[in-house]
Scaffold this motif. Structure first.
Motif, PDB file in Angstrom:
ATOM      1  N   PHE A   8     -30.623  20.699 -53.584  1.00 35.10           N
ATOM      2  CA  PHE A   8     -31.900  21.366 -53.832  1.00 35.10           C
ATOM      3  C   PHE A   8     -31.626  22.801 -54.288  1.00 35.10           C
ATOM      4  O   PHE A   8     -31.771  23.758 -53.537  1.00 35.10           O
ATOM      5  N   VAL A  65     -37.088  15.650 -56.854  1.00 39.14           N
ATOM      6  CA  VAL A  65     -37.170  15.313 -55.430  1.00 39.14           C
ATOM      7  C   VAL A  65     -37.372  16.604 -54.655  1.00 39.14           C
ATOM      8  O   VAL A  65     -36.650  17.581 -54.867  1.00 39.14           O
ATOM      9  N   ARG A  67     -38.530  18.234 -50.567  1.00 39.02           N
ATOM     10  CA  ARG A  67     -38.747  17.916 -49.149  1.00 39.02           C
ATOM     11  C   ARG A  67     -40.212  17.565 -48.986  1.00 39.02           C
ATOM     12  O   ARG A  67     -41.076  18.093 -49.688  1.00 39.02           O
ATOM     13  N   HIS A  68     -40.520  16.671 -48.059  1.00 41.00           N
ATOM     14  CA  HIS A  68     -41.890  16.184 -47.890  1.00 41.00           C
ATOM     15  C   HIS A  68     -42.860  17.345 -47.710  1.00 41.00           C
ATOM     16  O   HIS A  68     -42.673  18.217 -46.858  1.00 41.00           O
ATOM     17  N   SER A 100     -37.710  13.941 -44.629  1.00 42.56           N
ATOM     18  CA  SER A 100     -38.189  12.987 -45.619  1.00 42.56           C
ATOM     19  C   SER A 100     -38.364  13.692 -46.956  1.00 42.56           C
ATOM     20  O   SER A 100     -38.490  14.909 -47.029  1.00 42.56           O
ATOM     21  N   TYR A 101     -38.376  12.893 -48.016  1.00 41.83           N
ATOM     22  CA  TYR A 101     -38.399  13.430 -49.366  1.00 41.83           C
ATOM     23  C   TYR A 101     -39.539  12.803 -50.155  1.00 41.83           C
ATOM     24  O   TYR A 101     -39.900  11.648 -49.950  1.00 41.83           O
ATOM     25  N   ASP A 102     -40.086  13.584 -51.098  1.00 37.26           N
ATOM     26  CA  ASP A 102     -41.118  13.101 -52.005  1.00 37.26           C
ATOM     27  C   ASP A 102     -40.560  13.105 -53.418  1.00 37.26           C
ATOM     28  O   ASP A 102     -39.820  14.015 -53.803  1.00 37.26           O
TER      29      ASP A 102
END
Length: 110
Positions: A8, A65, A67-68, A100-102
């Motif tokens: 990231f 991508v 982070r949520h 979790s990832y979005d």
């Protein structure tokens, strides 16, 4: 899918297009207004995946991508390195995981 924190390493600004008043002329223009800035990891597609997208609405798009963050669903535009994108798809991770990832699909505005 596992990501390393070092993946990231790029910034994206999420926001929307709003009418902004020009202080010098008093006229209003529609302009991208950033609401939040987040770190993202680019998601690379295989050549096979790129070939399958040719001729579809997802042709000439890119996937990032993050982070949520459930607030991203409310935004309509994104900006990366000064380039404006329209958010075409938001795929949140609804699992009950600590991290979790979005996945966000972006289409470049011309």
């Amino acid at each position: 899918m596992a990501f390393s924190p070092s993946d990231f390493n790029k910034k994206v600004k999420f926001g929307s297009v709003e009418e902004v008043k020009n202080p010098h002329t008093g006229s209003t223009v529609k302009k991208f207004v950033p609401k939040v800035s987040l770190w993202f990891a680019p998601k690379t597609r295989t050549l096979n995946q790129q070939y399958k997208l040719i001729g579809t609405d997802l042709d000439n798009t890119r996937v990032i991508v993050i982070r949520h963050n459930p607030n991203v669903e409310t935004y309509t535009r994104a900006q990366i390195a000064g380039v404006d994108y329209e958010i075409t798809s938001y795929s949140p991770d609804e699992g009950n995981h600590y991290i979790s990832y979005d996945f966000v699909t972006l289409k470049r505005r011309s």
